[in-house]
Every structure is written in C-alpha cells, then in structure tokens.
Write an enzyme that holds these catalytic residues in place. Structure first.
Site, mmCIF file in Angstrom:
data_model
loop_
_atom_site.group_PDB
_atom_site.id
_atom_site.type_symbol
_atom_site.label_atom_id
_atom_site.label_comp_id
_atom_site.label_asym_id
_atom_site.label_seq_id
_atom_site.Cartn_x
_atom_site.Cartn_y
_atom_site.Cartn_z
ATOM 1 N N ASP A 122 9.337 2.364 1.081
ATOM 2 C CA ASP A 122 8.214 3.121 1.631
ATOM 3 C C ASP A 122 8.165 2.882 3.133
ATOM 4 O OD1 ASP A 122 5.747 3.956 2.572
ATOM 5 O OD2 ASP A 122 4.651 3.338 0.786
ATOM 6 N N LYS A 136 3.367 10.109 8.128
ATOM 7 C CA LYS A 136 2.646 9.704 9.340
ATOM 8 C C LYS A 136 3.285 10.222 10.629
ATOM 9 C CE LYS A 136 -0.019 5.821 7.568
ATOM 10 N NZ LYS A 136 -1.314 6.477 7.685
ATOM 11 N N PHE A 181 0.861 -1.181 0.000
ATOM 12 C CA PHE A 181 0.000 0.000 0.000
ATOM 13 C C PHE A 181 0.898 1.232 0.000
ATOM 14 C CE2 PHE A 181 -2.264 3.513 1.920
ATOM 15 C CZ PHE A 181 -3.498 3.467 1.292
#
Length: 431
Positions: A234, A274, A145
């Site tokens: 990522d 995040k 994702f």
C-alpha cells in the site's frame, strides 16, 4: 446571464463558514480549524486573507503545490476536450497514464493497471485480486491503515475505526509490523490455512509515520514467495515521489537493491492514490506480471470514474512535472533539511524524527501533538497531529530549503506555546 463560480459560492467570514459547515455537512470529521479560500505554490490563504505555509499538502496529496500552472492547464485542456466517457470506451490519456505508471513502478511485461478514484478503492481492488487466488486468508500489519470502506477497513488495524462497523469481511489477521518472525509464523500456521496475500505499507503514515525496518519488506517478499501468497504494498501515501523515490519500496533499504538484481523481488500489487493526481482524485492498483494482472476478468470489478480523462490528465502531468523538475531529489534533499534541522534544535520536547523523504513525523516526548498542531496553525503553518505524540510533515514536493527553514525557525516558539497550552505537569520538564 450565467452565474460565475464566486457568485454561486458567495462570501462570508471564517466564523460564518464554519457555522454553515456545521449545519450543512455530515459530522464525520472534527470541526474545521480554518476555512481556506485559495492556494498558490506551498501557501494557502484563509477567508480573512491570512497566509499559511502548507506542510500537509491535503495529507500528502498536492505534491505540486497549489494551482500549479502545468496541472491547471492540463485539467482545463482535458475538460474542454473530453471530460468523462465511462469504461465502456477508452481514451488516449487513460492509456498513456497506465503506460507511464507501469514505467515508474518498474513493472515487468504483462503487468496492468486498474484505475479508481481513491486509495481505499485501490485497496479494495487489491483485496479482490487476492480473493481471486482461490484463498481467503489475508495478513495485514498492526498499525496499518488502508482505508475506511468495509473491505479496506478489514485490513486497517485501528480498533476505534473497526469496532463500530463489525462484523467486517472475514479472513483478515493482523501481525506485528516489522516483525519478520511473526510474519513467518503466521504464514506457516497450519490452523489458519493458506494465505492469499500479505498487505503492508512501506511507511505506515496514519499510524504516526513509521517506516518498515530495513530488510523487512525483502523478508516479506521471500516468505510470500515461499508460501505462494501475493505481496501487496500500500503506497497510497508513500507513493508518487513522496519518499524520494517513485515508490518507497524502491528505496535501497526496502526492496530496491533486491529488485535491481532480481525482478522477481518486486511486489505483486502496489496501490497508489493521494499524490498521483496532484490534488485531483485518482487511485490505481498496479498488478505486476501477467499471472497477477489476469486474476480479475471482465465484470468482476469496476468503478464509474476509474480512468476518467480529467483525472488521468492530472496524473500524467503530475508524473511529468515530478520528473522534469527533479522533485524526487528535492524530496530527499529538503526532507533531510527538515530532519536534521529539527534534531539540531536540541529541543527537550522533541524525541526524534522518523520517516522517508518528505513524509516525516516530529516525535514528541509527551502526548501534546494536538497542542503543537494548533500552535503551529496560529503561527502560520499547516501540520497535523498524526498520533498523540507525533506531528506529521507531508508538504508539497516543491517545498524549498528556504521554506523548510521557516518552520525550523518558528518551531521553538511553537513548541513553547503548545507546552504552555497543554499545561500539564508531565510537560514541564520539556519547557
């Protein structure tokens, strides 16, 4: 007379807020389970004043917990000094954050940072860096994702997310996650053409918290070097200390040991967001070395809020507090308490625990994760069903052992309530 923020927001019950939410907000998310009005440390409170232990942290984001005094002070100070200026000019706090981020990423001389506002934006930047190699073919992993903007969505594997928006930007192929042989075959496939980049997550968070098998990232690094492709990692969810290292790829069983003896074993691009701002929106793409850092030139990429002084102040303070308060060690230690505590319950509904540091999944023997999350919420714990058979735990990195044990003490009753709610014959064996 100036209205205060409470005056502007007003008051209502949770039920009234949910009704207003349904009328006023676009339906891109499921109806909210609760309406939260404030937070402090690892706890949040709903509109009726009920307290919850936050074991999700805004999906791995509020790494310092809620209303951390250092973070609120830094944001208030920066906002009262200089709030936003655009990238036509620079600010000291933006530069200081870039230098600090390069330091914790162990990036070599000549590396550079692109700031943006989210993880999807960071991955868009990485994808454009990859295109600047002159190649267009990109390999990503099944289960991966990387965001929901069109470029990031082309990297994301989940067909349910992709299908409504196809055709997506071309050139992306998905290979089985954790399978070095499949990656080698795809890189060597003459029909596909040369590969610009391989994009991988050290821990696949949204797929159900699946860490890469030991040695897989090192094999990916070796193969991408061999084929002249970039290795993009990522770390949007797994970065900023969540794994117990600044970045999960720095753990010894991923790239850590290789990087210790050979700087060339480092990735080419790492994306982060995040937790970086501790709850303030900020993302970044870190390009390792001058050859990669120089691929994007003036005018080829940008974003209005990238490097915003307030978000930069938040991120700089977040990194400082993580180091000052030993939160990398805390993530490893409390993560181990949760992992070992869940396993020690010996509950028949639990198949295991996977993850790194304080990014964990409690794996269930049956697809009752939504029922478990709902029962946990009723019991005063925020978790989420990250997969039909997995509950994600991504609490603030300030979580203490005592607070972790509150969940462990409550978990048998939570599981029992969830299984009763599920009421399916397939779960009876687990009661």
């Amino acid at each position: 007379m100036t209205a205060t923020l409470p005056d502007l927001v007003g008051t209502a019950t949770s039920e009234e807020w949910r009704a207003r939410h349904a009328r006023a907000l676009m339906g891109t998310y499921a109806p909210p389970a609760r309406v939260l009005v404030r937070g402090e440390g690892v706890h949040v409170w709903d509109a009726e004043g009920r307290r919850y232990l936050d074991l999700l942290a805004g999906i791995a984001t509020t790494v310092l917990g809620h209303a951390h005094p250092a973070l609120t002070a830094a944001v208030a100070e920066q906002m009262s000094t200089l709030g936003h200026v655009s990238n036509v000019v620079a600010t000291p706090v933006q530069v200081a954050l870039a230098e600090r981020l390069l330091g914790v990423a162990r990036a070599p001389e000549g590396s550079a940072v692109f700031f943006c506002g989210s993880g999807a934006e960071a991955n868009e930047a990485a994808l454009k860096i990859a295109r600047r190699t002159g190649r267009t073919r990109v390999l990503a992993a099944t289960g991966g994702f990387h965001g929901r903007t069109l470029g990031a969505l082309s990297l994301t594997h989940n067909p349910d997310y992709r299908r409504p928006f196809e055709p997506l930007p071309p050139g992306v192929e998905h290979v089985p996650f954790g399978d070095g042989a499949a990656l080698a075959a795809a890189l060597a496939d003459p029909a596909g053409g040369p590969v610009a980049a391989v994009v991988l997550e050290p821990v696949q968070g949204e797929a159900g918290v699946h860490p890469a098998p030991p040695g897989y990232l090192a094999e990916a690094r070796r193969l991408t070097r061999e084929h002249g492709a970039l290795l993009v990692l990522d770390e949007v969810q797994s970065g900023t200390g969540r794994s117990g290292a600044w970045f999960a790829h720095q753990l010894p069983h991923h790239l850590g040991e290789a990087m210790a003896v050979d700087p060339a074993a480092a990735p080419d691009v790492v994306t982060v967001a995040k937790g970086l701002g501790g709850g303030i929106p900020v993302g970044a793409a870190v390009a390792f070395g001058p050859d990669v850092a120089g691929l994007l030139t003036p005018g080829q990429h940008g974003t209005t809020f990238g490097g915003n002084p307030v978000s930069a102040a938040a991120a700089l303070t977040t990194l400082h507090v993580i180091e000052r308060d030993g939160l990398l060690d805390n993530a490893r230690r409390v993560g181990a308490v949760l992992r070992e505590g869940v396993l020690a319950l010996g509950h028949p509904a639990v198949a295991g625990v996977r993850g790194e540091g304080l990014l964990l999944a409690v794996v269930l023997r049956h697809p009752v994760a939504r029922d478990v999350a709902a029962a946990a919420l009723d019991a005063g714990f925020l978790v989420n069903a990250v997969a039909p058979d997995a509950i994600r735990l991504a609490p603030p990195l300030v979580l203490t052992e005592a607070e972790a044990r509150e969940l462990l003490a409550a978990l048998p009753a939570v599981l029992a309530a969830a299984l009763d709610a599920a009421g399916d014959a397939t779960t009876r064996v687990a009661r």
